[in-house]
Design a protein around this motif. Structure first.
Motif, PDB file in Angstrom:
ATOM      1  N   ALA A   1      52.008  43.122  46.042  1.00  0.00           N
ATOM      2  CA  ALA A   1      51.092  42.718  44.977  1.00  0.00           C
ATOM      3  C   ALA A   1      49.857  42.016  45.529  1.00  0.00           C
ATOM      4  O   ALA A   1      48.738  42.249  45.060  1.00  0.00           O
ATOM      5  CB  ALA A   1      51.821  41.826  43.979  1.00  0.00           C
ATOM      6  N   ARG A   2      50.037  41.162  46.520  1.00  0.00           N
ATOM      7  CA  ARG A   2      48.888  40.446  47.116  1.00  0.00           C
ATOM      8  C   ARG A   2      47.841  41.448  47.611  1.00  0.00           C
ATOM      9  O   ARG A   2      46.636  41.250  47.420  1.00  0.00           O
ATOM     10  CB  ARG A   2      49.368  39.576  48.273  1.00  0.00           C
ATOM     11  N   ASP A   3      48.294  42.545  48.238  1.00  0.00           N
ATOM     12  CA  ASP A   3      47.371  43.556  48.750  1.00  0.00           C
ATOM     13  C   ASP A   3      46.715  44.346  47.619  1.00  0.00           C
ATOM     14  O   ASP A   3      45.530  44.687  47.708  1.00  0.00           O
ATOM     15  CB  ASP A   3      48.092  44.506  49.700  1.00  0.00           C
ATOM     16  N   ILE A   4      47.460  44.642  46.572  1.00  0.00           N
ATOM     17  CA  ILE A   4      46.900  45.354  45.413  1.00  0.00           C
ATOM     18  C   ILE A   4      45.785  44.515  44.790  1.00  0.00           C
ATOM     19  O   ILE A   4      44.693  45.014  44.494  1.00  0.00           O
ATOM     20  CB  ILE A   4      47.997  45.662  44.367  1.00  0.00           C
ATOM     21  N   ILE A   5      46.042  43.233  44.595  1.00  0.00           N
ATOM     22  CA  ILE A   5      45.059  42.336  43.982  1.00  0.00           C
ATOM     23  C   ILE A   5      43.817  42.224  44.870  1.00  0.00           C
ATOM     24  O   ILE A   5      42.681  42.357  44.390  1.00  0.00           O
ATOM     25  CB  ILE A   5      45.696  40.959  43.712  1.00  0.00           C
ATOM     26  N   ALA A   6      44.013  42.001  46.156  1.00  0.00           N
ATOM     27  CA  ALA A   6      42.881  41.882  47.083  1.00  0.00           C
ATOM     28  C   ALA A   6      42.057  43.169  47.116  1.00  0.00           C
ATOM     29  O   ALA A   6      40.819  43.127  47.107  1.00  0.00           O
ATOM     30  CB  ALA A   6      43.379  41.528  48.486  1.00  0.00           C
ATOM     31  N   HIS A   7      42.739  44.305  47.138  1.00  0.00           N
ATOM     32  CA  HIS A   7      42.041  45.590  47.145  1.00  0.00           C
ATOM     33  C   HIS A   7      41.184  45.758  45.895  1.00  0.00           C
ATOM     34  O   HIS A   7      40.019  46.157  45.971  1.00  0.00           O
ATOM     35  CB  HIS A   7      43.049  46.747  47.256  1.00  0.00           C
ATOM     36  N   HIS A   8      41.747  45.458  44.734  1.00  0.00           N
ATOM     37  CA  HIS A   8      40.992  45.629  43.495  1.00  0.00           C
ATOM     38  C   HIS A   8      39.843  44.629  43.396  1.00  0.00           C
ATOM     39  O   HIS A   8      38.767  44.982  42.906  1.00  0.00           O
ATOM     40  CB  HIS A   8      41.929  45.569  42.287  1.00  0.00           C
ATOM     41  N   ASN A   9      40.052  43.414  43.851  1.00  0.00           N
ATOM     42  CA  ASN A   9      38.940  42.464  43.859  1.00  0.00           C
ATOM     43  C   ASN A   9      37.785  43.008  44.699  1.00  0.00           C
ATOM     44  O   ASN A   9      36.623  42.957  44.286  1.00  0.00           O
ATOM     45  CB  ASN A   9      39.388  41.097  44.374  1.00  0.00           C
ATOM     46  N   ARG A  10      38.089  43.550  45.876  1.00  0.00           N
ATOM     47  CA  ARG A  10      37.042  44.106  46.753  1.00  0.00           C
ATOM     48  C   ARG A  10      36.412  45.368  46.156  1.00  0.00           C
ATOM     49  O   ARG A  10      35.194  45.544  46.204  1.00  0.00           O
ATOM     50  CB  ARG A  10      37.618  44.433  48.128  1.00  0.00           C
ATOM     51  N   THR A  11      37.232  46.260  45.624  1.00  0.00           N
ATOM     52  CA  THR A  11      36.741  47.537  45.115  1.00  0.00           C
ATOM     53  C   THR A  11      35.897  47.380  43.853  1.00  0.00           C
ATOM     54  O   THR A  11      34.859  48.019  43.708  1.00  0.00           O
ATOM     55  CB  THR A  11      37.932  48.482  44.821  1.00  0.00           C
ATOM     56  N   LEU A  12      36.340  46.536  42.943  1.00  0.00           N
ATOM     57  CA  LEU A  12      35.623  46.372  41.678  1.00  0.00           C
ATOM     58  C   LEU A  12      34.363  45.524  41.828  1.00  0.00           C
ATOM     59  O   LEU A  12      33.392  45.716  41.093  1.00  0.00           O
ATOM     60  CB  LEU A  12      36.550  45.762  40.623  1.00  0.00           C
ATOM     61  N   ASN A  13      34.372  44.574  42.769  1.00  0.00           N
ATOM     62  CA  ASN A  13      33.257  43.652  42.940  1.00  0.00           C
ATOM     63  C   ASN A  13      31.990  44.400  43.347  1.00  0.00           C
ATOM     64  O   ASN A  13      31.975  45.128  44.326  1.00  0.00           O
ATOM     65  CB  ASN A  13      33.587  42.599  44.001  1.00  0.00           C
ATOM     66  N   GLY A  14      30.952  44.226  42.574  1.00  0.00           N
ATOM     67  CA  GLY A  14      29.682  44.891  42.861  1.00  0.00           C
ATOM     68  C   GLY A  14      29.416  46.034  41.915  1.00  0.00           C
ATOM     69  O   GLY A  14      28.631  45.890  40.988  1.00  0.00           O
ATOM     70  N   PRO A  15      30.086  47.168  42.104  1.00  0.00           N
ATOM     71  CA  PRO A  15      29.795  48.304  41.229  1.00  0.00           C
ATOM     72  C   PRO A  15      30.233  48.090  39.773  1.00  0.00           C
ATOM     73  O   PRO A  15      29.605  48.615  38.859  1.00  0.00           O
ATOM     74  CB  PRO A  15      30.581  49.459  41.840  1.00  0.00           C
ATOM     75  N   PHE A  16      31.304  47.332  39.555  1.00  0.00           N
ATOM     76  CA  PHE A  16      31.854  47.228  38.203  1.00  0.00           C
ATOM     77  C   PHE A  16      31.874  45.814  37.643  1.00  0.00           C
ATOM     78  O   PHE A  16      31.756  45.622  36.439  1.00  0.00           O
ATOM     79  CB  PHE A  16      33.284  47.799  38.178  1.00  0.00           C
ATOM     80  N   VAL A  17      32.094  44.827  38.477  1.00  0.00           N
ATOM     81  CA  VAL A  17      32.217  43.439  38.021  1.00  0.00           C
ATOM     82  C   VAL A  17      31.562  42.505  39.036  1.00  0.00           C
ATOM     83  O   VAL A  17      31.277  42.889  40.161  1.00  0.00           O
ATOM     84  CB  VAL A  17      33.703  42.995  37.876  1.00  0.00           C
ATOM     85  N   SER A  18      31.377  41.283  38.597  1.00  0.00           N
ATOM     86  CA  SER A  18      31.156  40.217  39.562  1.00  0.00           C
ATOM     87  C   SER A  18      32.433  39.401  39.561  1.00  0.00           C
ATOM     88  O   SER A  18      33.146  39.340  38.553  1.00  0.00           O
ATOM     89  CB  SER A  18      29.923  39.383  39.215  1.00  0.00           C
ATOM     90  N   LEU A  19      32.749  38.819  40.690  1.00  0.00           N
ATOM     91  CA  LEU A  19      33.961  38.024  40.827  1.00  0.00           C
ATOM     92  C   LEU A  19      33.645  36.547  40.651  1.00  0.00           C
ATOM     93  O   LEU A  19      32.572  36.089  41.029  1.00  0.00           O
ATOM     94  CB  LEU A  19      34.604  38.219  42.195  1.00  0.00           C
ATOM     95  N   ALA A  20      34.593  35.824  40.100  1.00  0.00           N
ATOM     96  CA  ALA A  20      34.507  34.368  40.010  1.00  0.00           C
ATOM     97  C   ALA A  20      35.915  33.810  40.145  1.00  0.00           C
ATOM     98  O   ALA A  20      36.899  34.513  39.910  1.00  0.00           O
ATOM     99  CB  ALA A  20      33.887  33.940  38.687  1.00  0.00           C
TER     100      ALA A  20
END
Length: 180
Positions: free
Chosen positions: A154-173
């Motif tokens: 799960a830790r890797d799934i979450i980290a991957h999605h944070n990296r993949t979504l950040n920029g093109p789809f969302v900003s992270l906070a």
């Protein structure tokens, strides 16, 4: 990160329900994620930002049948159905088959703050769909979770999605840095 009056925000809490949260294996750092979401709810409420909580249901006879206890929001989740918008979805994308896009438009929401379960399904699908609907999305990187799978932790799934979504789809906070 704080919104201006011309940039109203809303909080969307995805699938923080008994069946998702009490799965086996359990969600990664579930109690921390729940505490972070409750912090976000308190901040949104204090700022007068609308709060939307969605529950996922499946077909009759399934574990997530509409009348199943597994589809109920977690009792520890600080959502108040008397003042917050609680609704049901049947697809991973929170906009499909629901009134969410219309409710956000009626409330003048330009930016959607996203938290909840499950990272690789409903959180991902909703983050991507928000952009298609002209909304800016903020994914709270420490307020969404999933469980381990046979292929990935799960830790890797979450980290991957944070990296993949950040920029093109969302900003992270992060929860600690976010204000409505």
């Amino acid at each position: 990160m704080q919104a201006s009056a011309s940039n109203p925000r809303a909080l969307l809490i995805i699938d923080m329900q008994v069946g998702m949260f009490s799965s086996h294996p359990p969600p990664f750092e579930g109690e921390r994620v729940l505490a972070n979401i409750n912090t976000l709810i308190a901040r949104a409420r204090a700022a007068g930002a609308p709060i939307y909580a969605v529950r996922h249901t499946g077909p009759a006879g399934s574990p997530l049948a509409p009348d199943s206890a597994l589809t109920q929001l977690l009792p520890a989740l600080a959502v108040d159905p008397a003042r917050d918008h609680v609704f049901v979805k049947t697809r991973p994308n929170c906009f499909v088959g629901t009134g969410l896009a219309q409710w956000l438009a009626e409330a003048g929401v330009a930016e959607l703050v996203i938290a909840g379960m499950k990272t690789e399904y409903c959180v991902d699908a909703t983050c991507r769909a928000a952009l298609d609907l002209g909304l800016r999305a903020v994914l709270i990187e420490d307020a969404h979770s999933t469980a381990n799978t046979p292929a990935l932790d799960a830790r890797d799934i979450i980290a991957h999605h944070n990296r993949t979504l950040n920029g093109p789809f969302v900003s992270l906070a992060r929860t600690a840095d976010f204000a409505f």
